[in-house]
Every structure is written in structure tokens, then in C-alpha cells.
Design an enzyme around this catalytic site. Structure first.
Site, PDB file in Angstrom:
ATOM      1  CG  ASP A  22       0.456   3.830  -3.166  1.00  7.68           C
ATOM      2  OD1 ASP A  22       1.287   4.606  -3.609  1.00  7.68           O
ATOM      3  OD2 ASP A  22       0.669   2.836  -2.311  1.00  7.68           O
ATOM      4  CD  GLU A 204       6.979   1.398  -0.837  1.00  6.26           C
ATOM      5  OE1 GLU A 204       7.228   2.057   0.005  1.00  6.26           O
ATOM      6  OE2 GLU A 204       6.830   1.925  -2.205  1.00  6.26           O
TER       7      GLU A 204
END
Ligand code: FRU
Length: 484
Positions: A22, A204
Site C-alpha cells: 500500500d 481496509e
């Protein structure tokens, strides 16, 4: 030479080596765009997480920086965000030298192995030299855990109306919103989503921001939530909600599930805090947890998407979230010639183009029935197509090159493209060694996918699958320069 390994992207961000996932801590300050990222410096598979770091002045050319945050006694450093604390509300800097503050999740893997549920907590760190060096706050964690298994990915932003910091935090199947006046003491104010949206996997990497509806004075709030698994084409994907935020609570206007990108490879994307001119700039991780650890690269693993501008547009009866490559990207796109191409029904046009593996192809057309194939000399092909009868765009990478590292990789991806306005719309396809990003109608619809051809695609074939004449206007393929 530098960055010349097989499949190495030439104008997308990749770490010099090792594992990345990420994007984290996207913040602009004093002429610099920071990109932090989930990083494991020891291997090309996921491991104990650090925050890697890179900086850019234009979001296109990047400088690699030393690792910003290392695991410590509280755990690994999972995803999170960063803010400029301009008024030094945290007291971690001074009024003359306000701090950058990073807010992240601590993941305590020992506690997890012991079978506990409270192993994710939230911590902060600060920098007084525009991101070069970081100090962890000694009062960490700033938010503890009373038994929520998946409790992570804090996105903090300054909310002007309430003059407070807001934190979005995911808690398994829903979102929590917290408030603070100093980034250290936090209070939960609301929850959202137990009954809304897609729930095929855990929530998330949340993000939320206000956007003006183009051509009006009206604004709406947009909430991004990544989920894994449960994306429409399998594995990881990012949904969005359009609604309102009153300073404490988010409410959604919409009935159906919506996705920012329908391809398999745009995950955990979030936007910049403090970007100039109020622009809303998004970067996603160009992979999917289904096969992220197995993709066929050796020195590094995975890339970020192109930075994209987000906007809200009313199209037909829908409000649509638009995502399109930022203007600065044009700096590295060579100026090519444009032409008109006319194709008879059931006929095709073959366009050989040596630089197809690192290119930006665009055309406009009013046709809604055609197929595009990118091919190489090994007969490997990436197939894309729009079909008005089913109202879908598809990507078939089942014969695109290296495909057998994981079984889900060959699944055909589809995207409903059923709300396109009538008339000419733009189709744009950006390829960079091992990725393809498709933008229809300037980003009304987008799809991002990884591909690993064994040799470069060097021929593009367009087939007119309608029974009317197909006209492509301003058709051009431009090479894109490398940025490293
Ligand atoms: C999303 C994610 C986050 C987590 C991080 C760990 O891809 O699972 O929820 O913070 O990756 O690397």
C-alpha cells in the site's frame, strides 16, 4: 542498466528493490509530494512492515529516500496517513517549524501468534525536517485496542468546519470515525457501514474527502473503502460511497455497490492531504492479494498506479466518481501524430507499433462495439473489448504472457460500462512494461491490470464488432519516456 530488469515499469513508481504494498502517508508540504509505502526490505514477499519513502515535485519523477519508519516494540508499521500540523496542535514541533505527523497502525505479530485479538493499535511519529527523519511519539500507542481483530489503516485529515482532526479507522466490517484536537488524544464519534456496501472481505484503507460536483456549487463527500477479498473481479478492490459528512457522521446516498476501478490491480488507494489547489490526487497499489506475492519479478515486487485526479460528475442520472491521470503525466508523453481511422463492419485495422509496451494510446469514437488486441511476436495477446449488447468492457489476459504463477490471474475481468453518454467518448490505454490502465470517457470508467508478456507487445489490432461503420477520431499511440 538502472531499472532495466524484465517487466520493470519505466514511469510508474516502484521501489529500487524488494517488496512493496500500500501507498501510505500521502502528504504534500513545501513543494514536496511524499509517498510512503508498505515495505519489507529483506525479501520480495510480504514480511515485517516498514514505511519506505520517496519524494517528488511533480508526482511523476521520484527520489528514493531512506526507510522512514521501522518496526519497534509495539509492532510492525502497517498502513496509515500523514498530515502537516500547521498550527502545531500536537506540540510536537513549533509554530515556526510545524511538524509533519504520520499516523499508522502498529501490528504486534507476537500478540497475534499468542491468539489475542487486540494486536493492532494506532501510533504516531513526527518529522521536523519535511520528512527526512522521523521520531516516534513516546506516548504510543495513541489509540489502544479493546479486542477488535482487524483495527487499522488510520486516515487523518483536518476538518475546517469543526476545527478538528478526523480519523477514519476500519474495524473489521465497518468504519469508525474519531476526532481529536491535538493528534494525540482521540475520541470515537461515529460508525458507518455495517449494513452498507460490499462485505466480501475485511474493510481496509479508508479515505474520505469533499468534492465539488463539476459545473455546480454543490459538494458531496466521497468515502473510499478497500476490501479484500470481495472485489467484483476477485480478490482485492476499492469501493466508494457518495454522501454527506456533518463533522461527526457519514451518511451514504447510494443504493448499489460502486468501485473506483474495476480491474484486479488497483488496491488500497488513498489521496493526498494538503495537495496544492485543492486537488484530490489518488494513488493505488497496482496489485491484488490473490497473487501479489507470486508475480514474476525478481528484484522488486509491484508498482503504484499512475497518480489520478478524482472528480465528481453528473452523468445521466448518476453521480460518478471520475479518476484520470494527472495533468503532469503529459510531460513524459511524447507528442505523436493523430489520425482518423475508419473500419468497415466485421473488419479490422492492424497497427504495428514498436513502443507499444510503454505507451499512451487514445482515440475518441461513438462506437460501442469493438475489440482491441495487443499482441507480440510470440502470439501472446492481451484482449480488451466493449460490447453494447451486454453493456460491458472486458479484459482477457489468459494468453497475455506469463500467467501460470497463480490460478486466479487468468480470470476474465468485466466492467459494466452502461452509463456512457451518447456520442464521441475518449478511450485511453496506458501501458508500462507490466501494466495496463484503461480510462473510458476521461475516467468515468477505469480498469487497471498487470500483464507479463515474454516479449513486448508490438502490434495493436482493432476489430469493428458492430454492423455499422466504426470511426476512430484523433487516434494516436504515443511513446512514454522513462522517469528514472
Ligand atoms: C492492505 C493491508 C492493510 C494493512 C497493510 C499491511 O493491503 O492489508 O490493511 O495495513 O496492508 O501491509
Amino acid at each position: 542498466e538502472y531499472y532495466s530488469e524484465p517487466h520493470r515499469p519505466q514511469f510508474h513508481f516502484t521501489p529500487e528493490e524488494k517488496w512493496m504494498n500500500d501507498p501510505n502517508g500521502l502528504v504534500y508540504n513545501d513543494g514536496i509530494f511524499h509517498l510512503f509505502y508498505q515495505y519489507y526490505p529483506e525479501d520480495i514477499v510480504w514480511g515485517p512492515m516498514h514505511w519506505g519513502h520517496a519524494t517528488s515535485e511533480d508526482l511523476i519523477h521520484w527520489n528514493h529516500k531512506p526507510i522512514a519508519l521501522f518496526p519497534d516494540e509495539h509492532g510492525y508499521i502497517f498502513s496509515g496517513s500523514a498530515v502537516l500540523d500547521e498550527q502545531n496542535t500536537s506540540g510536537l514541533g513549533t509554530e515556526d517549524n510545524p511538524p509533519l505527523v504520520a499516523i499508522f497502525t502498529y501490528h504486534n505479530s507476537d500478540a497475534e501468534k499468542d491468539g489475542r485479538n487486540d494486536y493492532q493499535t494506532q501510533g504516531i511519529a513526527y518529522s521536523l525536517d519535511n520528512g527526512d527523519t522521523w521520531t516516534k511519539y513516546e506516548g504510543n500507542p495513541v489509540i489502544g485496542n479493546d479486542g477488535i481483530k482487524d483495527f487499522r489503516d488510520p486516515k487523518v485529515f483536518w476538518h475546517d468546519k469543526t476545527k478538528q482532526w478526523k480519523m477514519l479507522l476500519v474495524a473489521g466490517d465497518h468504519l469508525q470515525i474519531w476526532s481529536s484536537s491535538n493528534l494525540k488524544e482521540w475520541k470515537k464519534t461515529s460508525e458507518f457501514g455495517k449494513e452498507q456496501g460490499a462485505h466480501g472481505g475485511v474493510w481496509e484503507c479508508p479515505d474520505m474527502f469533499e468534492l465539488q460536483i463539476e459545473g455546480t456549487d454543490e459538494t458531496k463527500w466521497v468515502l473510499l473503502i478497500s476490501i479484500n477479498p470481495g472485489a467484483p473481479n476477485g480478490g482485492s478492490g476499492t469501493q466508494y460511497f457518495i454522501g454527506n459528512f456533518d463533522g461527526n457522521t457519514f451518511t451514504s446516498d447510494q443504493k448499489s455497490n460502486r468501485w473506483i476501478d474495476w480491474g484486479t490491480d488497483n488496491y488500497a488507494g488513498v489521496t493526498y492531504n494538503n495537495a496544492p489547489k485543492d486537488e484530490r490526487i489518488f494513488i493505488g497499489w497496482m496489485s491484488n492479494w490473490n497473487y501479489a506475492n507470486q508475480t514474476p519479478t525478481e528484484k522488486w515486487r509491484s508498482a503504484m498506479t499512475l497518480p489520478r485526479n478524482l472528480a465528481l460528475q453528473k452523468i445521466g442520472d448518476n453521480l460518478e466518481l471520475i479518476s484520470y491521470p494527472i495533468e503532469n503525466f503529459e510531460k513524459v508523453v511524447t507528442k505523436g501524430s493523430k489520425k482518423e481511422v475508419v473500419i468497415e463492419p466485421a473488419h479490422k485495422e492492424v497497427v504495428p507499433f514498436k513502443g507499444l509496451q510503454q505507451s499512451d494510446m487514445r482515440f475518441t469514437t461513438s462506437s460501442r462495439d469493438f475489440q482491441l488486441v495487443f499482441k507480440n511476436q510470440n502470439e501472446e495477446k492481451l484482449i480488451m473489448g466493449l460490447d453494447s449488447k451486454v453493456g460491458e468492457f472486458l479484459i482477457d489476459r489468459s494468453r497475455s504472457g506469463k500467467i501460470d504463477f497463480q490460478e486466479d490471474f487468468t480470470n476474465i475481468m468485466t466492467m459494466p460500462a452502461d452509463n456512457l453518454p451518447d456520442g464521441e467518448v475518449e478511450f485511453r490505454i496506458v501501458t508500462d512494461r507490466s501494466s495496463v490502465e484503461i480510462f473510458i470517457n476521461k475516467g468515468q470508467y477505469s480498469m487497471t491490470a498487470q500483464v507479463f508478456p515474454n516479449t513486448d507487445y508490438d502490434e495493436m489490432v482493432i476489430t469493428n464488432t458492430s454492423d455499422a461503420l466504426m470511426k476512430l477520431n484523433n487516434f494516436g499511440i504515443a511513446e512514454v519516456k522513462g522517469v528514472w
